[in-house]
Design a protein around this motif. Structure first.
Motif, PDB file in Angstrom:
ATOM      1  N   THR A  23     -35.370  92.971  45.475  1.00  8.16           N
ATOM      2  CA  THR A  23     -34.210  93.833  45.314  1.00  8.16           C
ATOM      3  C   THR A  23     -33.755  93.769  43.865  1.00  8.16           C
ATOM      4  N   MET A  24     -33.415  94.896  43.279  1.00  5.53           N
ATOM      5  CA  MET A  24     -32.928  94.946  41.908  1.00  5.53           C
ATOM      6  C   MET A  24     -31.516  95.520  41.927  1.00  5.53           C
ATOM      7  N   VAL A  25     -30.636  94.871  41.183  1.00  8.98           N
ATOM      8  CA  VAL A  25     -29.245  95.311  41.135  1.00  8.98           C
ATOM      9  C   VAL A  25     -28.869  95.569  39.679  1.00  8.98           C
ATOM     10  N   PRO A  26     -28.401  96.775  39.353  1.00 14.25           N
ATOM     11  CA  PRO A  26     -28.012  97.036  37.967  1.00 14.25           C
ATOM     12  C   PRO A  26     -26.687  96.363  37.630  1.00 14.25           C
ATOM     13  N   GLU A  43     -37.833  90.616  31.365  1.00 16.65           N
ATOM     14  CA  GLU A  43     -37.666  91.983  31.850  1.00 16.65           C
ATOM     15  C   GLU A  43     -36.283  92.526  31.510  1.00 16.65           C
ATOM     16  N   GLN A  44     -35.268  91.693  31.662  1.00  8.43           N
ATOM     17  CA  GLN A  44     -33.907  92.107  31.335  1.00  8.43           C
ATOM     18  C   GLN A  44     -33.774  92.372  29.836  1.00  8.43           C
ATOM     19  N   LEU A  45     -34.359  91.513  29.038  1.00  6.16           N
ATOM     20  CA  LEU A  45     -34.295  91.683  27.589  1.00  6.16           C
ATOM     21  C   LEU A  45     -35.004  92.965  27.172  1.00  6.16           C
ATOM     22  N   ASP A  46     -36.137  93.248  27.789  1.00  4.90           N
ATOM     23  CA  ASP A  46     -36.861  94.489  27.504  1.00  4.90           C
ATOM     24  C   ASP A  46     -36.002  95.708  27.858  1.00  4.90           C
ATOM     25  N   MET A  47     -35.377  95.676  29.029  1.00  6.33           N
ATOM     26  CA  MET A  47     -34.529  96.792  29.449  1.00  6.33           C
ATOM     27  C   MET A  47     -33.338  96.934  28.508  1.00  6.33           C
ATOM     28  N   GLY A  71     -31.499 113.953  28.847  1.00  8.03           N
ATOM     29  CA  GLY A  71     -31.098 113.997  30.249  1.00  8.03           C
ATOM     30  C   GLY A  71     -31.711 112.856  31.040  1.00  8.03           C
ATOM     31  N   SER A  72     -31.437 112.856  32.301  1.00  2.00           N
ATOM     32  CA  SER A  72     -31.923 111.787  33.172  1.00  2.00           C
ATOM     33  C   SER A  72     -33.450 111.750  33.222  1.00  2.00           C
ATOM     34  N   ASP A  73     -34.105 112.888  33.019  1.00  2.00           N
ATOM     35  CA  ASP A  73     -35.565 112.923  33.037  1.00  2.00           C
ATOM     36  C   ASP A  73     -36.164 112.054  31.928  1.00  2.00           C
ATOM     37  N   GLY A  79     -39.533 104.936  32.080  1.00  2.00           N
ATOM     38  CA  GLY A  79     -39.527 103.796  32.984  1.00  2.00           C
ATOM     39  C   GLY A  79     -38.164 103.167  33.198  1.00  2.00           C
ATOM     40  N   ILE A  80     -37.108 103.939  32.990  1.00  3.54           N
ATOM     41  CA  ILE A  80     -35.745 103.444  33.163  1.00  3.54           C
ATOM     42  C   ILE A  80     -35.127 104.158  34.366  1.00  3.54           C
ATOM     43  N   PRO A  81     -34.619 103.422  35.334  1.00  5.15           N
ATOM     44  CA  PRO A  81     -34.023 104.064  36.511  1.00  5.15           C
ATOM     45  C   PRO A  81     -32.904 105.034  36.138  1.00  5.15           C
ATOM     46  N   VAL A  82     -32.824 106.122  36.863  1.00  6.83           N
ATOM     47  CA  VAL A  82     -31.846 107.179  36.594  1.00  6.83           C
ATOM     48  C   VAL A  82     -30.402 106.674  36.670  1.00  6.83           C
TER      49      VAL A  82
END
Length: 160
Positions: A23-26, A43-47, A71-73, A79-82
């Motif tokens: 599970t991933m939580v923003p 992974e967090q540092l990359d994001m 935009g969201s696209d 590779g970033i969640p909308v």
């Protein structure tokens, strides 16, 4: 202008051998900005770095209001969640409301940063200096700025 970003944190329900969280939580923007590089997973540092770059290079000013120029696209393609697009757009809206309130209460001449376009351009120059200093694989921009502030404080206070 503060730099805002978001990241993903892994949650519970992982077995010991698991490397991918089920599970991933923003996190909210302030949580990410306060998260030190040392406390972040790779992974967090990359994001965090991806989102910092978006805020630097994909933010623009129109009529002295802040907007994301993508935009969201764009987020999905990179590779970033909308959900992060929605959070960053909400932060732009909050920044715009804050600036409007400052101008209303203090007057345009008394508010620092009322030239939003110039401020955004200065952020880009500062970011380029950061990249030249640490490289794209170095510490996050937030961490770099924190360390620079700490150094300046020590210098001003005669602690160096």
């Amino acid at each position: 202008m503060a730099l805002f970003a978001i990241l993903i944190v892994g949650c519970a329900n992982q077995n010991e051998d698991s490397t991918i969280p089920e599970t991933m939580v923003p996190l909210q923007l302030p949580e990410l900005l306060m998260l030190s590089d040392e406390m972040a997973t790779p992974e967090q540092l990359d994001m965090k770095k991806k989102l910092e770059r978006i805020f630097i290079y994909k933010t623009e000013a129109r009529d002295n209001r802040m907007y994301l120029s993508v935009g969201s696209d764009y987020f999905v393609e990179n590779g970033i969640p909308v959900e992060y697009y929605n959070m960053m757009q909400a932060q732009c809206d909050a920044n715009n409301a804050f600036m409007e309130e400052c101008v209303k209460n203090l007057g345009e001449n008394d508010v620092d940063c009322t030239d939003l376009a110039a401020n955004i351009e200065q952020n880009k120059k500062d970011y380029e200096e950061y990249l030249a200093t640490v490289g794209k694989d170095g510490i996050s921009y937030q961490e770099y700025r924190r360390k620079r502030c700490e150094e300046k404080y020590k210098e001003v206070m005669g602690l160096k």
